[in-house]
Motif scaffolding. Structure first.
Motif, PDB file in Angstrom:
ATOM      1  N   PHE A 120       0.897  -1.152   0.188  1.00 60.72           N
ATOM      2  CA  PHE A 120       0.139  -0.087  -0.008  1.00 60.72           C
ATOM      3  C   PHE A 120       0.950   1.273  -0.045  1.00 60.72           C
ATOM      4  CE2 PHE A 120      -2.220   3.360   2.397  1.00 60.72           C
ATOM      5  CZ  PHE A 120      -3.442   3.526   1.526  1.00 60.72           C
ATOM      6  N   VAL A 121       1.808   1.133   0.934  1.00 66.93           N
ATOM      7  CA  VAL A 121       2.674   2.655   1.119  1.00 66.93           C
ATOM      8  C   VAL A 121       3.449   2.856  -0.292  1.00 66.93           C
ATOM      9  CG1 VAL A 121       4.667   3.450   2.248  1.00 66.93           C
ATOM     10  CG2 VAL A 121       2.706   2.298   3.428  1.00 66.93           C
ATOM     11  N   SER A 122       3.838   1.682  -0.753  1.00 69.37           N
ATOM     12  CA  SER A 122       4.698   1.604  -2.446  1.00 69.37           C
ATOM     13  C   SER A 122       4.053   2.539  -3.396  1.00 69.37           C
ATOM     14  CB  SER A 122       5.227   0.274  -2.607  1.00 69.37           C
ATOM     15  OG  SER A 122       4.055  -0.478  -2.795  1.00 69.37           O
ATOM     16  N   GLY A 123       2.671   2.478  -3.180  1.00 71.68           N
ATOM     17  CA  GLY A 123       1.940   2.887  -4.415  1.00 71.68           C
ATOM     18  C   GLY A 123       1.224   4.388  -4.058  1.00 71.68           C
ATOM     19  N   LEU A 124       1.634   4.912  -2.944  1.00 68.52           N
ATOM     20  CA  LEU A 124       1.405   6.213  -2.472  1.00 68.52           C
ATOM     21  C   LEU A 124       2.309   7.381  -3.104  1.00 68.52           C
ATOM     22  CD1 LEU A 124       0.628   5.897   1.251  1.00 68.52           C
ATOM     23  CD2 LEU A 124      -1.249   5.948  -0.643  1.00 68.52           C
ATOM     24  N   LYS A 125       1.721   8.355  -3.273  1.00 69.84           N
ATOM     25  CA  LYS A 125       2.344   9.740  -3.818  1.00 69.84           C
ATOM     26  C   LYS A 125       3.682  10.187  -2.437  1.00 69.84           C
ATOM     27  CE  LYS A 125      -1.079  11.801  -6.510  1.00 69.84           C
ATOM     28  NZ  LYS A 125      -1.911  13.000  -6.731  1.00 69.84           N
ATOM     29  N   GLU A 179       4.828   9.932   3.284  1.00 63.68           N
ATOM     30  CA  GLU A 179       5.603  10.812   4.310  1.00 63.68           C
ATOM     31  C   GLU A 179       4.461  11.000   5.456  1.00 63.68           C
ATOM     32  OE1 GLU A 179       8.806  11.984   4.942  1.00 63.68           O
ATOM     33  OE2 GLU A 179       9.333  10.453   3.628  1.00 63.68           O
ATOM     34  N   ALA A 180       3.083  11.494   5.313  1.00 59.28           N
ATOM     35  CA  ALA A 180       2.040  11.667   6.206  1.00 59.28           C
ATOM     36  C   ALA A 180       1.793  10.577   7.015  1.00 59.28           C
ATOM     37  CB  ALA A 180       0.923  12.322   5.358  1.00 59.28           C
ATOM     38  N   ILE A 181       1.786   9.272   6.235  1.00 61.62           N
ATOM     39  CA  ILE A 181       1.139   7.930   6.731  1.00 61.62           C
ATOM     40  C   ILE A 181       2.460   7.411   7.632  1.00 61.62           C
ATOM     41  CG2 ILE A 181       1.127   5.635   6.318  1.00 61.62           C
ATOM     42  CD1 ILE A 181      -1.447   7.153   5.624  1.00 61.62           C
ATOM     43  N   GLN A 182       3.562   7.729   7.386  1.00 63.51           N
ATOM     44  CA  GLN A 182       4.584   7.514   8.264  1.00 63.51           C
ATOM     45  C   GLN A 182       4.823   8.353   9.711  1.00 63.51           C
ATOM     46  OE1 GLN A 182       6.685   4.709   8.108  1.00 63.51           O
ATOM     47  NE2 GLN A 182       6.337   4.409   6.010  1.00 63.51           N
ATOM     48  N   GLN A 183       4.526   9.609   9.270  1.00 67.81           N
ATOM     49  CA  GLN A 183       4.262  10.600  10.529  1.00 67.81           C
ATOM     50  C   GLN A 183       3.111  10.171  11.437  1.00 67.81           C
ATOM     51  OE1 GLN A 183       3.814  14.814   9.497  1.00 67.81           O
ATOM     52  NE2 GLN A 183       4.064  15.328  11.493  1.00 67.81           N
ATOM     53  N   ILE A 184       1.859   9.915  10.847  1.00 66.83           N
ATOM     54  CA  ILE A 184       0.858   9.445  11.645  1.00 66.83           C
ATOM     55  C   ILE A 184       1.161   8.207  12.299  1.00 66.83           C
ATOM     56  CG2 ILE A 184      -1.460   8.527  11.391  1.00 66.83           C
ATOM     57  CD1 ILE A 184      -1.933  10.663   9.122  1.00 66.83           C
ATOM     58  N   LEU A 185       1.772   7.107  11.457  1.00 64.95           N
ATOM     59  CA  LEU A 185       2.133   5.798  12.191  1.00 64.95           C
ATOM     60  C   LEU A 185       3.064   6.166  13.370  1.00 64.95           C
ATOM     61  CD1 LEU A 185       1.862   2.718  11.974  1.00 64.95           C
ATOM     62  CD2 LEU A 185       3.891   2.583  10.464  1.00 64.95           C
ATOM     63  N   VAL A 208      -1.763  16.093  12.584  1.00 66.49           N
ATOM     64  CA  VAL A 208      -1.252  16.119  11.385  1.00 66.49           C
ATOM     65  C   VAL A 208      -2.428  16.494  10.304  1.00 66.49           C
ATOM     66  CG1 VAL A 208      -0.277  14.701   9.763  1.00 66.49           C
ATOM     67  CG2 VAL A 208       0.610  14.622  11.889  1.00 66.49           C
ATOM     68  N   GLU A 209      -2.164  17.325   9.653  1.00 63.56           N
ATOM     69  CA  GLU A 209      -3.289  17.729   8.415  1.00 63.56           C
ATOM     70  C   GLU A 209      -2.905  16.861   7.242  1.00 63.56           C
ATOM     71  OE1 GLU A 209      -5.962  19.681   8.514  1.00 63.56           O
ATOM     72  OE2 GLU A 209      -5.496  21.058  10.200  1.00 63.56           O
ATOM     73  N   LEU A 210      -3.949  16.380   6.847  1.00 60.82           N
ATOM     74  CA  LEU A 210      -3.969  15.400   5.679  1.00 60.82           C
ATOM     75  C   LEU A 210      -5.274  15.643   4.768  1.00 60.82           C
ATOM     76  CD1 LEU A 210      -2.237  13.123   4.331  1.00 60.82           C
ATOM     77  CD2 LEU A 210      -3.615  11.273   5.549  1.00 60.82           C
ATOM     78  N   ASN A 211      -5.011  16.332   3.681  1.00 65.42           N
ATOM     79  CA  ASN A 211      -6.070  16.326   2.733  1.00 65.42           C
ATOM     80  C   ASN A 211      -6.232  15.504   1.722  1.00 65.42           C
ATOM     81  OD1 ASN A 211      -6.521  19.117   4.099  1.00 65.42           O
ATOM     82  ND2 ASN A 211      -4.798  19.855   3.240  1.00 65.42           N
ATOM     83  N   PHE A 212      -7.358  15.225   1.269  1.00 64.07           N
ATOM     84  CA  PHE A 212      -7.525  14.367   0.335  1.00 64.07           C
ATOM     85  C   PHE A 212      -8.166  14.863  -0.989  1.00 64.07           C
ATOM     86  CE2 PHE A 212      -8.230  12.268   4.653  1.00 64.07           C
ATOM     87  CZ  PHE A 212      -7.328  11.185   4.641  1.00 64.07           C
TER      88      PHE A 212
END
Length: 362
Positions: free
Chosen positions: A213-218, A223-229, A358-362
Motif C-alpha cells: 500500500f505505501v509503495s503505491g502512494l505519492k 510521508e504523512a502516513i509514516q508521521q501518523i504511524l 497532522v493535517e492530511l487533505n484528500f
C-alpha cells in the motif's frame, strides 16, 4: 607427569513434559560464569540437542535456558484460544498481552499462512472487547468482513478509503488524548492509570499488505502516513490505540526506524531470507537458529515479544470448513461492531480544544 584435576560445572536438566525442557547453569562465581551469562550459548545447545531455544531466566544461583523440542505439540485450534480483556493465547504457553507488548508487526510471503493468522488475531481482538478497524488493500481475504456483524463498516479497501480510515483512526486517538487529559485533571487525587481505568475500550487498526500500500502512494502521502504511524506507535499504548501491521517483506522503506522500534510483538511466518529476519529480529539473527519447521504445514514461523528472544511458533489451526464471513458474522451476535464516528465531528471536537494534529487533505 603431574595429573591436573579439572573441575567441571554442575549442570541440571529439567523435563517440562512432552514438548520441552530447561537447562540450569550455575551462577556461582566460577570461571565459566561469564560464558553462561551470555544467552548466545543457547544456539550451540539448540544444535546439539535438536531443540529450539525460547528464552532465558535468571534464578538465584542459576541461569536457566528454556527449550522446545516439539513446537507443533503446542499448537492450538481457533476455538481453544484463551482470551481476556487484554491478552490472547496464540499457542500453548504463549500469551500476547497487547498492553505489555504493544504494536504488532507481522510478515509472511504468499502461502505462509499469514491470512489465517490474521483471522486468528481478529478473533482474539474482537473477543477481548477491542474496537477493530481493518484495511485490505488487495481486496482479498479480509475485504468481505466489512459486511459482518462484528466488523460492520469497519473494513476498508481501495486507496482513498484506506487513507481516510487510517487518518480517522489517528484523529480518534488524538481525541482520546484530549479526553484522557481532561479525565486526569478531574481526578487529580487518584493514581494515574491507563485508558482502561476510565472505562475506555482498546482500539486496533489491522493493516494488511502495508508495504504494498505505501509503495503505491505519492511521496507526500507516504510521508504523512509514516508521521501518523509514528505518533500512533509512540502515544497509543497509554491511550489504548494499537496497530497490527502485516506485510510480505519488511524493509526500511516501508516502516521508518522510529516506528519500527516501537513494535514489541513480532511474528515472521514461513521461510524468510536473512535480510527479512534482520528487520524482524535484529537482536536475534546471530543468536537464534532459524530453521524450516515444516515443509507441508502452513502457519509456522518465529515470534518475539521484545526484549525477549525469538522462538519457534505455530499459528492456531483454522478448521477446514471455516467460512470467514459466516464465522465473523456469528461472532457479531455477541460482539457487535461499534458504529464509526464521522471524521467531521472528530475534527470539530479537536478544533474546539485547540488540539494539534497532522493535517492530511484528500
Amino acid at each position: 607427569m603431574v595429573k591436573q584435576k579439572i573441575k567441571l560445572p554442575k549442570v541440571s536438566l529439567k523435563n517440562n513434559g512432552k514438548v520441552g525442557f530447561s537447562i540450569y547453569l550455575p551462577m556461582d562465581g566460577q570461571k565459566y560464569q561469564d560464558r553462561f551469562r551470555d544467552r548466545r550459548i543457547s544456539q550451540p545447545m539448540s544444535a546439539m540437542l535438536f531443540a529450539d531455544g525460547v528464552g532465558t531466566n535468571d534464578i538465584f544461583g542459576f541461569k536457566s535456558f528454556e527449550f522446545i523440542s516439539n513446537p507443533l505439540g503446542l499448537r492450538l485450534g481457533l476455538s481453544d484460544m484463551t482470551i481476556t480483556d487484554h491478552t490472547i493465547e496464540i499457542m500453548k504457553g504463549v500469551v500476547w498481552d497487547y498492553e505489555k507488548y504493544p504494536q504488532a508487526l507481522i510478515s509472511g510471503d504468499t502461502g505462509s499462512g499469514k491470512s489465517f493468522f490474521l483471522f486468528s488475531l481478529l478473533n482474539g481482538l474482537i473477543k477481548s472487547g477491542a474496537i477493530v478497524d481493518v484495511a485490505d488493500p488487495k481486496e482479498t481475504d479480509l475485504s468481505v468482513l466489512g459486511k459482518t456483524a462484528s466488523l460492520k463498516y469497519r473494513v476498508t479497501y481501495g486507496r482513498d478509503r484506506i487513507l481516510k480510515s487510517f487518518y480517522r483512526f489517528y484523529l480518534e486517538m488524538i481525541k482520546r488524548g484530549r479526553e484522557y487529559h481532561d479525565l486526569l485533571n478531574d481526578n487529580l487525587e487518584e493514581n494515574v492509570g491507563n485508558y482502561r481505568k476510565y472505562g475506555l475500550k482498546p482500539h486496533f487498526f489491522v493493516f494488511d499488505e502495508f508495504g504494498a500500500f505505501v509503495s503505491g502512494l505519492k511521496y507526500n502521502e507516504s510521508e504523512a502516513i509514516q508521521q501518523i504511524l509514528g505518533q500512533i506507535t509512540m502515544l497509543g499504548r497509554q491511550l489504548g490505540y494499537f496497530v497490527a501491521i502485516a506485510m510480505q517483506k519488511p524493509t526500511a522503506d516501508t516502516i521508518g526506524s522510529a516506528s519500527r522500534d516501537q513494535f514489541q510483538f513480532r511474528v515472521a511466518l514461513g521461510k524468510m531470507k536473512s535480510s527479512g529476519l534482520s528487520m524482524m529480529f535484529p537482536d536475534d539473527v546471530d543468536e537464534v537458529q532459524f530453521k524450516e519447521l515444516s515443509k507441508n504445514l502452513k502457519g509456522w514461523g518465529y515470534l518475539a515479544m521484545t526484549p525477549g528472544q525469538a522462538r519457534s511458533f505455530f499459528a492456531p489451526v483454522i478448521p477446514k470448513d471455516f467460512v470467514p464471513f459466516k464465522y465473523f458474522d456469528e461472532l457479531g451476535q455477541q460482539y457487535p461492531a461499534i458504529p464509526v464516528e464521522p471524521m467531521g465531528e472528530i475534527k470539530e471536537f479537536l478544533d474546539s480544544k485547540s488540539a494539534k494534529y497532522v493535517e492530511l487533505n484528500f
